[in-house]
Scaffold this motif. Structure first.
Motif, PDB file in Angstrom:
ATOM      1  N   UNK A 189       0.842  -1.192   0.000  1.00  0.00           N
ATOM      2  CA  UNK A 189       0.000   0.000   0.000  1.00  0.00           C
ATOM      3  C   UNK A 189       0.882   1.248   0.000  1.00  0.00           C
ATOM      4  N   UNK A 190       2.002   1.189   0.689  1.00  0.00           N
ATOM      5  CA  UNK A 190       2.897   2.343   0.791  1.00  0.00           C
ATOM      6  C   UNK A 190       3.726   2.558  -0.481  1.00  0.00           C
ATOM      7  N   UNK A 191       4.133   1.481  -1.152  1.00  0.00           N
ATOM      8  CA  UNK A 191       5.037   1.620  -2.299  1.00  0.00           C
ATOM      9  C   UNK A 191       4.316   1.729  -3.640  1.00  0.00           C
TER      10      UNK A 191
ATOM     11  N   UNK B 179      -2.583   5.672  -7.668  1.00  0.00           N
ATOM     12  CA  UNK B 179      -3.861   5.204  -8.209  1.00  0.00           C
ATOM     13  C   UNK B 179      -4.181   3.759  -7.805  1.00  0.00           C
ATOM     14  N   UNK B 180      -3.178   2.976  -7.433  1.00  0.00           N
ATOM     15  CA  UNK B 180      -3.399   1.587  -7.024  1.00  0.00           C
ATOM     16  C   UNK B 180      -3.744   1.448  -5.547  1.00  0.00           C
ATOM     17  N   UNK B 181      -3.386   2.426  -4.754  1.00  0.00           N
ATOM     18  CA  UNK B 181      -3.498   2.291  -3.300  1.00  0.00           C
ATOM     19  C   UNK B 181      -4.910   1.992  -2.790  1.00  0.00           C
TER      20      UNK B 181
ATOM     21  N   UNK C 235       1.353  -2.638 -10.054  1.00  0.00           N
ATOM     22  CA  UNK C 235       2.331  -1.926 -10.880  1.00  0.00           C
ATOM     23  C   UNK C 235       1.650  -1.179 -12.021  1.00  0.00           C
ATOM     24  N   UNK C 236       0.493  -1.662 -12.442  1.00  0.00           N
ATOM     25  CA  UNK C 236      -0.296  -1.028 -13.502  1.00  0.00           C
ATOM     26  C   UNK C 236      -1.684  -0.748 -12.935  1.00  0.00           C
ATOM     27  N   UNK C 237      -1.913   0.444 -12.415  1.00  0.00           N
ATOM     28  CA  UNK C 237      -3.195   0.739 -11.772  1.00  0.00           C
ATOM     29  C   UNK C 237      -4.418   0.372 -12.619  1.00  0.00           C
ATOM     30  N   UNK C 238      -4.343   0.569 -13.928  1.00  0.00           N
ATOM     31  CA  UNK C 238      -5.508   0.228 -14.752  1.00  0.00           C
ATOM     32  C   UNK C 238      -5.730  -1.279 -14.813  1.00  0.00           C
ATOM     33  N   UNK C 239      -4.661  -2.066 -14.799  1.00  0.00           N
ATOM     34  CA  UNK C 239      -4.804  -3.528 -14.781  1.00  0.00           C
ATOM     35  C   UNK C 239      -5.426  -3.981 -13.467  1.00  0.00           C
ATOM     36  N   UNK C 240      -4.968  -3.408 -12.364  1.00  0.00           N
ATOM     37  CA  UNK C 240      -5.530  -3.749 -11.058  1.00  0.00           C
ATOM     38  C   UNK C 240      -6.996  -3.346 -10.980  1.00  0.00           C
TER      39      UNK C 240
END
Length: 188
Positions: free
Chosen positions: A9-11, A15-17, A39-44
């Motif tokens: 969550x920290x690293x 946009x992914x957090x 690593x890819x917010x849109x993928x997540x």
């Protein structure tokens, strides 16, 4: 060791957090699949959104997990087989021998779940262009045309997470170790 960074969550990118926080709260731990997808917010975002939508389909949890385990086995994704085995046993309350048969791509003693597994394999093998007989058999097992499309939805979700895991070569989280599965002759 994963080939892609496992974000926390920290690293993670900003946009992914929120998605990581949601996943950690839902699971009680941060699955390595989610940590690598971060690593890819849109993928997540896509993975979690499609998973939520898939959860609203007309297929039961047991049927959805049959799709997920079947697809993960075909795609050779040990991480997803393990993760969905845990869900199938703990949340869907499926019998351990039944789940093992799904994992091994064997005929299932439950006719409806067997129809789901067979249809899932046909969807994957034909890239959706299933023969008329396969669709007719799925319908004859009591499934609707909407359910056939929901199997395709489940396969699309599985493809995203299976391929992402295969790319990342994520290690299995300790919480999933009891459900370990190794790809070998299972991979089509």
């Amino acid at each position: 060791m994963s080939r892609l960074p496992l974000q926390t969550i920290e690293s993670a990118p900003e946009a992914s957090r929120p998605y990581l926080e949601r996943a950690q709260a839902a699971n009680g731990f941060l699955p390595n699949l989610v940590a690598s997808l971060a690593n890819a917010p849109t993928a997540l975002e896509t993975y979690l959104t499609v998973a939520e939508i898939n959860g609203r389909s007309g297929l039961t949890l047991a049927e959805r997990e049959t799709v997920q385990i079947t697809a993960a086995g075909i795609h050779g994704c040990g991480f997803c087989v393990a993760g969905h085995t845990a869900v199938a046993l703990k949340k869907a309350q499926l019998d351990a021998q039944l789940v093992e048969a799904i994992r091994e791509q064997q005929p299932l003693p439950d006719a409806r779940l067997d129809a789901v597994a067979i249809f899932t394999r046909a969807v994957i093998a034909t890239r959706g262009a299933v023969p008329d007989a396969a669709l007719a058999a799925f319908r004859a097992a009591g499934f609707s045309d909407a359910n056939a499309l929901e199997v395709v939805l489940g396969v699309s979700l599985a493809t995203l997470c299976n391929f992402a895991n295969n790319l990342a070569q994520n290690e299995l989280n300790p919480q999933l170790a009891a459900y370990r599965w190794e790809a070998n002759a299972h991979v089509a």
